[in-house]
Write a protein that holds these residues in place. Structure first.
Motif, short mmCIF file in Angstrom:
data_model
loop_
_atom_site.label_atom_id
_atom_site.label_comp_id
_atom_site.label_asym_id
_atom_site.label_seq_id
_atom_site.Cartn_x
_atom_site.Cartn_y
_atom_site.Cartn_z
N LEU A 1 0.83 -1.21 0.00
CA LEU A 1 0.00 0.00 0.00
C LEU A 1 0.87 1.26 0.00
N GLY A 2 1.93 1.24 0.80
CA GLY A 2 2.84 2.38 0.83
C GLY A 2 3.48 2.62 -0.53
N LEU A 3 3.87 1.55 -1.19
CA LEU A 3 4.45 1.67 -2.53
C LEU A 3 3.44 2.21 -3.52
N TRP A 20 -0.33 9.78 -3.48
CA TRP A 20 -0.97 10.43 -2.34
C TRP A 20 0.02 10.31 -1.19
N ILE A 21 0.85 11.34 -1.03
CA ILE A 21 2.00 11.26 -0.13
C ILE A 21 1.57 11.15 1.33
N HIS A 22 0.50 11.81 1.71
CA HIS A 22 0.02 11.70 3.09
C HIS A 22 -0.31 10.24 3.43
N MET A 23 -0.96 9.55 2.51
CA MET A 23 -1.30 8.15 2.75
C MET A 23 -0.06 7.27 2.72
N HIS A 24 0.88 7.59 1.86
CA HIS A 24 2.15 6.84 1.85
C HIS A 24 2.82 6.95 3.21
N SER A 25 2.90 8.18 3.74
CA SER A 25 3.50 8.39 5.05
C SER A 25 2.74 7.63 6.13
N SER A 26 1.42 7.63 6.06
CA SER A 26 0.62 6.92 7.06
C SER A 26 0.85 5.42 7.01
N THR A 50 4.24 4.61 8.46
CA THR A 50 4.24 4.80 9.91
C THR A 50 3.54 3.64 10.61
N TYR A 51 2.37 3.26 10.10
CA TYR A 51 1.66 2.11 10.68
C TYR A 51 2.51 0.85 10.58
N MET A 52 3.21 0.70 9.46
CA MET A 52 4.02 -0.50 9.27
C MET A 52 5.12 -0.59 10.33
N PHE A 53 5.77 0.53 10.63
CA PHE A 53 6.85 0.53 11.61
C PHE A 53 6.34 0.15 13.00
N TYR A 54 5.22 0.75 13.40
CA TYR A 54 4.72 0.51 14.75
C TYR A 54 3.93 -0.79 14.87
N MET A 55 3.26 -1.19 13.78
CA MET A 55 2.43 -2.38 13.84
C MET A 55 3.18 -3.66 13.49
N SER A 56 4.41 -3.54 13.03
CA SER A 56 5.21 -4.75 12.81
C SER A 56 6.34 -4.81 13.83
N ALA A 101 0.82 4.18 16.98
CA ALA A 101 0.85 4.44 15.54
C ALA A 101 -0.12 5.56 15.18
N ARG A 102 -1.29 5.55 15.79
CA ARG A 102 -2.29 6.58 15.51
C ARG A 102 -1.78 7.96 15.94
N VAL A 103 -1.14 8.04 17.10
CA VAL A 103 -0.56 9.30 17.56
C VAL A 103 0.49 9.79 16.58
N ALA A 104 1.34 8.87 16.11
CA ALA A 104 2.40 9.24 15.17
C ALA A 104 1.83 9.72 13.84
N VAL A 105 0.80 9.05 13.34
CA VAL A 105 0.19 9.44 12.07
C VAL A 105 -0.43 10.83 12.17
N LYS A 106 -1.16 11.09 13.24
CA LYS A 106 -1.77 12.42 13.43
C LYS A 106 -0.71 13.51 13.49
N HIS A 107 0.37 13.22 14.21
CA HIS A 107 1.46 14.19 14.30
C HIS A 107 2.06 14.47 12.93
N ASN A 108 2.31 13.41 12.16
CA ASN A 108 2.94 13.57 10.85
C ASN A 108 2.06 14.36 9.90
N ARG A 109 0.76 14.14 9.94
CA ARG A 109 -0.14 14.86 9.04
C ARG A 109 -0.13 16.37 9.32
N LYS A 110 0.12 16.73 10.56
CA LYS A 110 0.14 18.15 10.92
C LYS A 110 1.50 18.79 10.68
#
Length: 242
Positions: free
Chosen positions: A164-166, A174-180, A183-189, A227-236
């Motif tokens: 999905l990131g690729l 959609w760079i915001h979604m790529h970043s998300s 980020t989820y991959m790092f924390y969820m794996s 992961a959710r905290v990190a994603v919200k932070h990155n989007r801002k």
């Protein structure tokens, strides 16, 4: 009189040069040196500051500690498959942590490195998952069934998030979604697995039975929350236009 004035005015610049009152080239050189020093300082600040957050720092240190303390010793005791899996997992975590810390907005050098490290992480991550599956399905793992299922589910989720990131960066752009996704991959794996093994890191003994099942849910909820905290932070805060 006019000739005398012209002579005196003609001599003034020469005298000024002799007296050293017009050091044009040294001034330019000193200005260039100052600019070079400022540029080097700014580059160093960017390198050190990156996209630093407490959860990125603690997550990275925690996962690397998990791999070093529990993973590395198993290279010598758990056979060839595990001896291959652990280095892949270690390199994958390092690559993901780097690409979360330094993104293309930090400059041309980091843009190039982001691509190289990103493609490398895709390959290394795939190899990590494959060797993990080989270890579990090949009978090498002595963990209980629930832990095996969780590990395999995490591996599958990692591959899905990688793809999905690729897609979001190379296909849909959609760079915001790529970043998300990354980020989820790092924390969820990486982070999720480390949290799941925290009791063994702390006590030397893995949880079993109901305690192990309950801790799995705690691990998953904790990783999702971080992961959710990190994603919200990155989007801002992340510049995704660079």
């Amino acid at each position: 009189l006019s000739g005398g004035v012209m002579a005196s005015t003609g001599q003034a610049p020469a005298r000024a040069m002799e007296a050293g009152t017009a050091p044009l080239k040294p001034v330019a050189a000193s200005g260039q040196a100052a600019a070079s020093g400022t540029s080097s300082t700014m580059a160093f600040v960017v390198f050190i500051k990156g996209n630093f957050t407490p959860w990125w720092f603690l997550g990275t240190i925690f996962v690397l500690y998990f791999l070093i303390s529990l993973g590395m010793p198993r290279i010598a005791t758990d056979g060839a498959v595990m001896a291959t899996h652990i280095p892949f997992a270690f390199l994958f975590v390092v690559a993901c942590a780097w690409n979360l810390f330094h993104t293309p907005s930090h400059g041309p050098l980091y843009r190039r490195l982001h691509k190289i490290v990103g493609w490398s992480a895709l390959i290394i991550g795939f190899c990590s998952v494959v060797t993990g599956y080989m270890y579990i399905l090949g009978g090498g793992s002595q963990a209980d069934l629930g832990t095996k299922i969780l590990m395999m589910a995490i591996g599958l989720m990692q591959l899905v998030l990688q793809l999905l990131g690729l897609w979001y960066v190379r296909g849909y752009k959609w760079i915001h979604m790529h970043s998300s996704m990354m980020t989820y991959m790092f924390y969820m794996s990486g982070v999720l697995i480390a949290i799941n093994w925290l009791p063994k890191m702390a006590t030397g003994n893995a949880l079993v039975g109901t305690a192990a099942t309950n801790w799995m849910f705690v691990s998953m909820l904790s990783a999702v929350y971080i992961a959710r905290v990190a994603v919200k932070h990155n989007r801002k805060n992340l510049d995704t236009e660079a």
